[in-house]
Design an enzyme around this catalytic site. Structure first.
Site, mmCIF file in Angstrom:
data_model
loop_
_atom_site.group_PDB
_atom_site.id
_atom_site.type_symbol
_atom_site.label_atom_id
_atom_site.label_comp_id
_atom_site.label_asym_id
_atom_site.label_seq_id
_atom_site.Cartn_x
_atom_site.Cartn_y
_atom_site.Cartn_z
ATOM 1 N N CYS A 202 50.136 -6.012 -79.040
ATOM 2 C CA CYS A 202 49.473 -5.254 -80.104
ATOM 3 C C CYS A 202 50.098 -3.853 -80.136
ATOM 4 C CB CYS A 202 47.986 -5.148 -79.805
ATOM 5 S SG CYS A 202 47.681 -4.268 -78.256
ATOM 6 N N HIS A 231 47.307 -4.926 -68.832
ATOM 7 C CA HIS A 231 46.996 -5.977 -67.865
ATOM 8 C C HIS A 231 47.952 -7.160 -68.010
ATOM 9 C CE1 HIS A 231 42.651 -4.386 -67.215
ATOM 10 N NE2 HIS A 231 43.523 -3.823 -66.414
ATOM 11 N N HIS A 264 43.971 1.484 -71.106
ATOM 12 C CA HIS A 264 42.526 1.211 -71.089
ATOM 13 C C HIS A 264 41.688 2.468 -71.061
ATOM 14 C CE1 HIS A 264 44.624 -2.232 -69.194
ATOM 15 N NE2 HIS A 264 43.953 -2.845 -70.135
ATOM 16 N N GLU A 316 38.379 -0.260 -68.971
ATOM 17 C CA GLU A 316 38.003 0.388 -70.241
ATOM 18 C C GLU A 316 36.515 0.733 -70.231
ATOM 19 O OE1 GLU A 316 38.952 -1.746 -73.923
ATOM 20 O OE2 GLU A 316 37.188 -0.800 -74.804
ATOM 21 N N CYS A 384 38.753 -4.505 -81.411
ATOM 22 C CA CYS A 384 39.882 -3.988 -82.178
ATOM 23 C C CYS A 384 40.508 -5.076 -83.051
ATOM 24 C CB CYS A 384 40.924 -3.392 -81.233
ATOM 25 S SG CYS A 384 41.870 -4.625 -80.373
ATOM 26 N N SER A 412 43.534 -9.926 -67.792
ATOM 27 C CA SER A 412 43.586 -9.468 -69.185
ATOM 28 C C SER A 412 42.361 -9.987 -69.931
ATOM 29 C CB SER A 412 44.875 -9.967 -69.846
ATOM 30 O OG SER A 412 44.741 -9.914 -71.247
ATOM 31 N N SER A 413 41.450 -9.091 -70.247
ATOM 32 C CA SER A 413 40.217 -9.479 -70.931
ATOM 33 C C SER A 413 40.543 -10.150 -72.257
ATOM 34 C CB SER A 413 39.361 -8.227 -71.162
ATOM 35 O OG SER A 413 38.291 -8.502 -72.014
HETATM 36 S S1 SF4 Z 1 42.270 -1.684 -77.947
HETATM 37 FE FE1 SF4 Z 1 43.215 -3.373 -79.059
HETATM 38 S S2 SF4 Z 1 45.029 -2.448 -80.008
HETATM 39 FE FE2 SF4 Z 1 44.368 -1.096 -78.364
HETATM 40 S S3 SF4 Z 1 45.508 -1.757 -76.544
HETATM 41 FE FE3 SF4 Z 1 43.531 -2.795 -76.482
HETATM 42 S S4 SF4 Z 1 43.972 -4.757 -77.468
HETATM 43 FE FE4 SF4 Z 1 45.632 -3.406 -78.049
#
Ligand code: SF4
Length: 497
Positions: A202, A231, A264, A316, A384, A412-413
């Site tokens: 992303c 991650h 994060h 996060e 997101c 990795s969530s």
């Molecule tokens: S919030 Fe979404 S766009 Fe930002 S790093 Fe995480 S997965 Fe990627």
């Protein structure tokens, strides 16, 4: 694949060891004695052109060429003569899971016993093992799925003296490998791969990786990174090899050094500590995570109790909780909502971790709305765009697939949620860090494989998975695109041109 597995074994003693290892309950296999030496192997290869058979496994003993090989080690050929064995890595990983010592590499076929000086010369050319039969037999496979498995009987330091004990160890390994080869054959066949689109990196992950790369370029190594930048083990390993040093906490960073905060995000306490220590901070927090942090501060300043929907322990979540710790409560389930005790039931707001499952988050936010009808929602979705798009895309692919492979790391969530999204549709799904995590048993009877990658998983892993699957038989690849993405995030001033 309807035709049975054909196992070519040069010598009687090798054929016997392999037959003893075969399981009658597994895919049917015929063991063909092809004879010792290149002349007999070439004749056997000619005879094979008249036979009907499916995947081909060439199995026997061989001469180890490098000093690190031990008698009994298995060498799985990646290239044998002019033939490439596309499933070597998959099979090697499966043999390792069965407890065998395995190497993958190039195998050469010669017409004589190799002596010590010649071994060194062949090793210098990049070969791991020499035998006297595999190349003509491999050519006779005629494009069918092929594997070449040679068990080391003798090594450079014990070329002939140890051949009896080494030979016994090699035969034991061939016997142990036989049922694994049957699993490999059962996984072979014609299949299609459906790629979910979008998948893989992303904008936030691309930005975070670029920040570390540019920091390395500008400031040289080491560059410290608090927590994994994203991650994914592949990304972290690659950056580590280029000079990034990943640490869990700032006390592992020397005073005055450069430190990058991961995508994060971090809590204000971490920022304060970095400032106190006079660390040079470059912040790779994804702007969409920063947006959630800002919402937490705003709601808390307005006197709201903030219900943060997320997973305990995720970096996060820890960062967001730290923005307004006295006003923020983590809720993971609808049951947690029932236990909420806000200061004022009229002033409750909720926020979300960016990488949640759309379905699960909707359940928890629904429970909040039911219990607190005046509850305030975030201004725009916290989950997101990348998480949402990948979940929608993988669900579309799962509906058409027998199973789905999700490239991504276990922590990795975003990637774990993709597996769950598939499972909710009733399609089995597996999270794999690399192609070698694919268990051959998953693929037996599977003709359509869905394939996606979490937002932190590199596109190269997807390519590797496709090429590993192509080694198991004819493969067609098509894509199901549910949306396209064009989002890019700007870089922080410290690393801009
Ligand atoms: S919030 Fe979404 S766009 Fe930002 S790093 Fe995480 S997965 Fe990627």
């Amino acid at each position: 694949m309807t035709d049975p597995l054909l196992i070519c074994a040069p010598m009687r003693i090798e054929a016997r060891a392999i037959r003893r290892g075969l399981r009658s309950s597994a895919s049917p296999a015929e063991v063909l004695r092809t004879g010792y030496g290149t002349t007999r192997a070439t004749q056997a290869a000619k005879n094979m052109s008249h036979a009907s058979f499916g995947p081909v496994a060439i199995m026997g003993v061989g001469a180890g060429l490098t000093d690190d090989l031990k008698p009994g080690d298995l060498v799985i050929g990646t290239n044998v003569g002019d033939v490439t064995c596309g499933s070597a890595l998959l099979l090697a990983a499966e043999l390792e899971r069965a407890g065998l010592r395995v190497r993958t590499g190039r195998i050469t076929t010669v017409d004589h016993l190799v002596r010590r000086p010649e071994r060194a010369a062949l090793a210098a050319q990049g070969y791991l093992l020499a035998d006297m039969e595999s190349a003509p037999l491999a050519a006779a496979a005629g494009g069918r799925p092929l594997t070449v498995i040679r068990a080391v009987s003798d090594t450079p330091d014990r070329p002939l003296a140890g051949i009896v004990s080494g030979g016994l160890a090699a035969l034991r390994s061939l016997r142990a490998a036989a049922p694994v080869v049957q699993r490999w054959a059962a996984a072979c066949g014609t299949r299609q791969v459906l790629l979910a689109g979008p998948r893989s990196f992303c904008a936030g992950v691309e930005r975070a990786i670029e920040i570390v790369e540019r920091t390395l370029e500008r400031r040289g190594q080491p560059v410290y990174v608090r927590k994994q930048i994203v991650h994914n083990t592949r990304v972290v390993g690659d950056l580590e090899s280029r000079g990034a040093v990943f640490v869990d906490e700032l006390d592992q960073v020397p005073d005055g050094a450069t430190v990058v905060f991961s995508a994060h995000g971090v809590s204000p306490m971490v920022r304060e500590e970095a400032a106190r220590r006079q660390l040079a901070v470059i912040d790779a927090t994804c702007p969409l995570v920063s947006k959630v942090h800002a919402e937490a501060r705003r709601f808390a300043a307005d006197g709201y109790t903030v219900a943060l929907i997320g997973h305990a322990g995720h970096e996060e979540v820890e960062g967001t909780l730290g923005e307004a710790p006295a006003s923020t409560v983590l809720v993971q389930t609808p049951e947690d909502v029932a236990g909420l005790r806000p200061r004022d039931g009229e002033r409750v707001a909720y926020l979300m971790q960016t990488t949640l499952s759309l379905d699960e988050a909707a359940q928890v936010s629904g429970a909040l709305r039911e219990r607190f009808p005046a509850v305030r929602a975030p201004g725009s979705d916290d989950i997101c765009y990348a998480t949402t798009n990948r979940q929608v895309a993988v669900r579309a692919v799962a509906a058409e697939s027998d199973l789905v492979l999700v490239a991504g790391s276990a922590n990795s969530s975003n990637s774990v949620r993709l597996v769950e999204a598939c499972e909710r549709t009733g399609t089995p799904a597996y999270l794999i860090d690399s192609a070698t995590d694919i268990e051959l048993g998953w693929l037996s009877g599977v003709s359509t494989v869905g394939l996606t990658a979490g937002a932190s998983a590199p596109p190269a892993v997807v390519e590797e998975i496709i090429s590993a699957l192509a080694g198991l038989g004819p493969l067609s690849v098509s894509e199901r695109v549910t949306t396209t993405e064009s989002i890019r995030f700007g870089l922080p001033k410290e690393v801009r041109q």
